[in-house]
Design an enzyme around this catalytic site. Structure first.
Site, PDB file in Angstrom:
ATOM      1  CB  THR A   1      -7.356  -7.219  23.657  1.00 51.46           C
ATOM      2  OG1 THR A   1      -8.410  -6.253  23.719  1.00 51.46           O
ATOM      3  CG2 THR A   1      -7.246  -7.938  24.982  1.00 51.46           C
ATOM      4  NE  ARG A   2      -6.300  -8.605  16.970  1.00 47.99           N
ATOM      5  CZ  ARG A   2      -7.485  -8.867  16.389  1.00 47.99           C
ATOM      6  NH1 ARG A   2      -8.113  -7.974  15.687  1.00 47.99           N
ATOM      7  NH2 ARG A   2      -8.044 -10.067  16.526  1.00 47.99           N
ATOM      8  CE  LYS A   3     -11.681  -9.582  22.999  1.00 49.10           C
ATOM      9  NZ  LYS A   3     -11.790 -10.425  24.176  1.00 49.10           N
ATOM     10  CB  THR A   4      -9.427  -0.697  20.179  1.00 48.37           C
ATOM     11  OG1 THR A   4      -9.196  -1.149  18.832  1.00 48.37           O
ATOM     12  CG2 THR A   4      -8.271  -1.165  21.061  1.00 48.37           C
TER      13      THR A   4
END
Length: 191
Positions: A131-134
């Site tokens: 995901t973009r949960k970085t």
């Protein structure tokens, strides 16, 4: 892997945060001309990721540093396995140690966790995607680690494609309104 300028920016910011302008212990205790050796050793089973990143940390601090990679990214390791051997200016080795290990451990953790999930769904039609949960500033490296672990990358950022999520649907007033709004702006791109 990520472009060199991108990687160097991440490393320089990390080194600046850690060293700032002085490593009080190292700079006052270690002669500036001293040389030394070190090894990067696995402490647990896993998938190695970030060895080239660690190497670059030491290269930026000492361009004469020798860094021999024994376990490249994607290698499975067991406790005690030597991942790399390095030699160079002792001050540089000490100043770069924490930054190199933090990045190597973080990326190897992601690659290892991804590999475990990929192995769990082996033989099915399922795929492990990210995901973009970085963490801010580390997205490219974290997404790289997912691929080293056998996973796949999804969108890199918001401009890579439209994706309706609950908040978009709520803000638009429902699914039909959200789809209509996207179709008006994106036309044929919306299915």
């Amino acid at each position: 892997m990520v472009p060199q300028f991108y990687l160097d920016d991440i490393i320089r910011r990390a080194l600046m945060e850690d060293i700032h302008y002085l490593d009080t212990t190292t700079d006052y205790m270690i002669d500036g001309h001293a040389t030394g050796t070190a090894q990067l050793i696995a402490k647990a089973e896993g998938v190695v990721c970030g060895v080239e990143v660690a190497k670059r940390v030491f290269q930026l601090l000492d361009d004469t540093c020798r860094f021999d990679i024994l376990k490249p990214d994607g290698s499975r390791v067991a406790p005690g396995d030597v991942i790399a051997r390095l030699s160079g200016n002792t001050r540089a080795l000490l100043k770069g140690e924490r930054t190199a290990l933090n990045l190597l451990q973080h990326l190897s953790g992601i690659a290892t966790a991804t590999r475990r999930l990929v192995d769990l769904v082996a033989g099915t039609k399922a795929a492990i995607t990210d995901t973009r949960k970085t963490l801010p500033g580390l997205r490219a490296l974290q997404k790289y680690a997912v691929t080293v672990g056998g996973g796949q990358n999804h969108r890199f950022n918001l401009s890579d494609g439209a994706m309706l999520k609950d908040n978009h649907i709520d803000a638009a007033g429902g699914i039909p309104a959200a789809v209509t709004a996207l179709r008006q702006k994106l036309g044929h791109m919306v299915k």
